[in-house]
Scaffold this active site. Structure first.
Site: not given
Length: 248
Positions: A16, A18, A192
């Site tokens: 991922d 961001d 996240d």
């Protein structure tokens, strides 16, 4: 077991963006990419024979801009668009988004702290600057999505997004795993957000490893504190693998 132990030449690495590789910024365009990260990604791409891909909620062109001059395989907009290793672009069927965008725009006009982002295949309503409006944003977007068959609502960190129902990070990873150079490798996915949970489940069901960045409940088997901790693991893995490969 360290990240250097987990990362092997037979791995396939999915990341991922961001909140995982880079710190989340107040505005999507304000993200800062540490230059060492570019070098590490270039090395990992070579070390894994090209089996490195970014799996993001952002559009592919944004990922390319942030990671320039790198041009990695990317699944953007939660898998609604995907660029294969050979450069071919695969797009899911786009459902009409105008009613959703109009509903989000009306709400943003009433509350200046809100930001509407049209990603082409999805519409996101960001409320990071107005977290007290979370329930209002979710209710407005849910009502708009329910009026549009083929769309689903996705909740992330301070954002709620309308996207094609067939798009998910897990399905994007599955698609990559059916293609070279990813096929036959052990998948690792690092993310996240709640939007990454399906990706963790996907790789772990295939015998791979999910790594959660940050706190909060997760199905991922491993966890790191924040993007800075991940970048430290990147550096340590790079150093360890390079030292091992150097002649004595």
């Amino acid at each position: 077991m360290t990240f250097a132990d987990i990362l092997q030449p037979s791995s396939a690495l999915f990341l991922d963006f961001d909140g995982t590789m880079v710190d989340i910024a107040p505005q999507p365009h304000a993200v800062q990419v540490p230059q060492p990260l570019i070098a590490w990604l270039r090395w990992s791409h070579d070390y894994l024979g090209g089996a490195v891909a970014v799996i993001s909620g952002r559009q592919i062109e944004q990922i390319d801009d942030f990671l320039s001059p790198l041009r990695l395989p990317v699944a953007g907009v939660h898998g609604a668009e995907r660029r294969r290793t050979d450069g071919e672009l695969v797009l899911l069927t786009t459902h009409p988004l105008e009613p959703v965008e109009q509903a989000a725009a009306r709400l943003a006009a009433e509350h200046p702290g809100l930001l509407v982002e049209n990603k082409g295949s999805s519409v996101a309503l960001h409320y990071r600057q107005a977290p007290h409006l979370e329930a209002l944003c979710i209710d407005a977007m849910q009502a708009a999505v329910e009026s549009m068959p083929g769309l689903t609502l996705l909740r992330g960190k301070m954002v709620v997004e309308a996207k094609p129902g067939g798009a998910s990070k897990g399905r994007a990873i599955e698609a990559f795993m059916q293609e070279p150079p990813f096929a036959g490798r052990l998948p690792i996915f690092i993310g996240d957000d709640v939007t990454d949970e399906v990706g963790f489940s996907t790789v772990q069901d295939a015998g791979g490893i999910g790594i959660k960045i940050g706190d909060g409940p997760s199905v991922a088997w491993r966890r790191l504190a924040d993007p800075a901790a991940l970048r430290q693991e990147f550096e340590a893995a790079h150093a360890a693998k390079t030292a091992k490969a150097s002649p004595t």
